[in-house]
Scaffold this active site. Structure first.
Site, PDB file in Angstrom:
ATOM      1  N   TYR A   1      18.350   9.590  27.120  1.00 21.61           N
ATOM      2  CA  TYR A   1      18.349   9.780  25.673  1.00 21.61           C
ATOM      3  C   TYR A   1      19.787   9.601  25.188  1.00 21.61           C
ATOM      4  O   TYR A   1      20.617  10.496  25.319  1.00 21.61           O
ATOM      5  CB  TYR A   1      17.794  11.175  25.364  1.00 21.61           C
ATOM      6  CG  TYR A   1      17.668  11.550  23.904  1.00 21.61           C
ATOM      7  CD1 TYR A   1      18.010  10.693  22.867  1.00 21.61           C
ATOM      8  CD2 TYR A   1      17.174  12.815  23.563  1.00 21.61           C
ATOM      9  CE1 TYR A   1      17.883  11.063  21.548  1.00 21.61           C
ATOM     10  CE2 TYR A   1      17.041  13.200  22.239  1.00 21.61           C
ATOM     11  CZ  TYR A   1      17.405  12.330  21.237  1.00 21.61           C
ATOM     12  OH  TYR A   1      17.282  12.703  19.920  1.00 21.61           O
TER      13      TYR A   1
ATOM     14  N   LYS B   1      15.941   6.001  25.254  1.00 20.05           N
ATOM     15  CA  LYS B   1      15.750   6.321  23.838  1.00 20.05           C
ATOM     16  C   LYS B   1      17.104   6.100  23.196  1.00 20.05           C
ATOM     17  O   LYS B   1      18.040   6.870  23.395  1.00 20.05           O
ATOM     18  CB  LYS B   1      15.279   7.764  23.642  1.00 20.05           C
ATOM     19  CG  LYS B   1      15.098   8.137  22.171  1.00 20.05           C
ATOM     20  CD  LYS B   1      14.720   9.602  22.020  1.00 20.05           C
ATOM     21  CE  LYS B   1      14.393   9.969  20.584  1.00 20.05           C
ATOM     22  NZ  LYS B   1      15.514   9.867  19.640  1.00 20.05           N
TER      23      LYS B   1
END
Length: 286
Positions: free
Chosen positions: A120, A150
């Site tokens: 992330y 992400k």
């Protein structure tokens, strides 16, 4: 305190009203880093339970400031059947180079050896600006479960280089800056995770369909209108607390206040944001 009782209604709303069937739990909008480990486990369990046979994928964010908690959350996510886990970079004592970051991520991923793993990347909040393009080199050898990123940053050059390197298509790049999603799709992002999809999921899905056709003019219309709303609320002051307020008035589900140090949205914000959203005329009479 967390309110587990609304999650069933929340799942049904996402699926039936927004045509959203994938969720990212305990991330930024969910205030994951403001919750205790026990609370994060309870939320993950409830999303898995209520999403069974309704949601396609539940990815659980298990990042924390210390390695043991990340590992504990990763094991828990694996035990409850999560479809994926994601980890932010620690942001108090920060990794300063690719090798330090990969070593940390590897120690978390190895606790859930059967679960797809996502990094992330959110440098505006973590301050960790190690380029993802650099991170990808050789990462599969160190983290066999590595599935993708992400990517919550506006650096589209970095994203483009990642996608250029991903010629075999083995990795997924889920874009996280909602107002720039169309730009990211144009250079090859193949998914999105963002807060606006809670209440503009239907419109975003129509943008994705238009892009796939391809009908770029229609896709642009959807992106510009999403941007018009976000540009308006950003000027008023827009963060997690305000997102919760918007989601509450759009869905009718009480999302509650944020946890300190965040404070709730003002009534003035709610009135102005609702009026702005109501004023937008979406393409095709949507």
């Amino acid at each position: 305190k967390i309110n587990l009782t609304v999650i069933r209604q929340y799942v049904d709303y996402l699926v039936n009203e927004q045509n959203v069937k994938n969720v990212f739990v305990n991330g930024t909008t969910g205030e994951g880093l403001s919750l205790s480990i026990q609370e994060r486990k309870q939320l993950a369990e409830e999303w898995m339970c209520q999403g069974k046979d309704k949601l396609d994928h539940v990815i659980i964010h298990v990042g924390a400031l210390n390695l043991p908690e990340c590992q504990e959350l990763a094991r828990h996510a694996a035990a409850i059947g999560a479809d994926g886990i994601a980890v932010i970079a620690p942001f108090f004592f920060k990794p300063t180079n690719k090798d330090e970051l990969v070593a940390f991520l590897q120690k978390v991923a190895s606790e859930a050896p059967e679960v797809p793993f996502y990094y992330y990347h959110i440098p505006p909040l973590t301050g960790v600006k190690i380029r993802v393009e650099e991170l990808l080199d050789g990462i599969k050898a160190q983290i066999p479960t590595f599935q993708g990123v992400k990517f919550s940053d506006t650096d589209l050059l970095d994203l483009a280089q990642c996608i250029n390197k991903n010629k075999t298509g083995e990795f997924e790049f889920l874009y996280g800056v909602d107002e720039q999603l169309l730009s990211a799709l144009a250079i090859g992002a193949n998914g999105a995770v963002g807060s606006t999809y809670n209440y503009l999921g239907r419109q975003t899905n129509l943008m994705l369909q238009a892009f796939a056709k391809p009908d770029f003019a229609l896709a642009q219309q959807y992106q510009f209108l999403t941007g018009e709303f976000l540009n308006f609320v950003i000027k008023l002051g827009f963060g997690v607390a305000q997102t919760k307020a918007v989601m509450t008035f759009v869905s009718g589900i009480p999302m509650g206040p944020p946890r300190l140090p965040l404070v709730g949205a003002s009534s003035e914000f709610i009135v102005k944001a609702k009026a702005k959203l109501d004023s937008i005329v979406w393409p095709e009479g949507d």
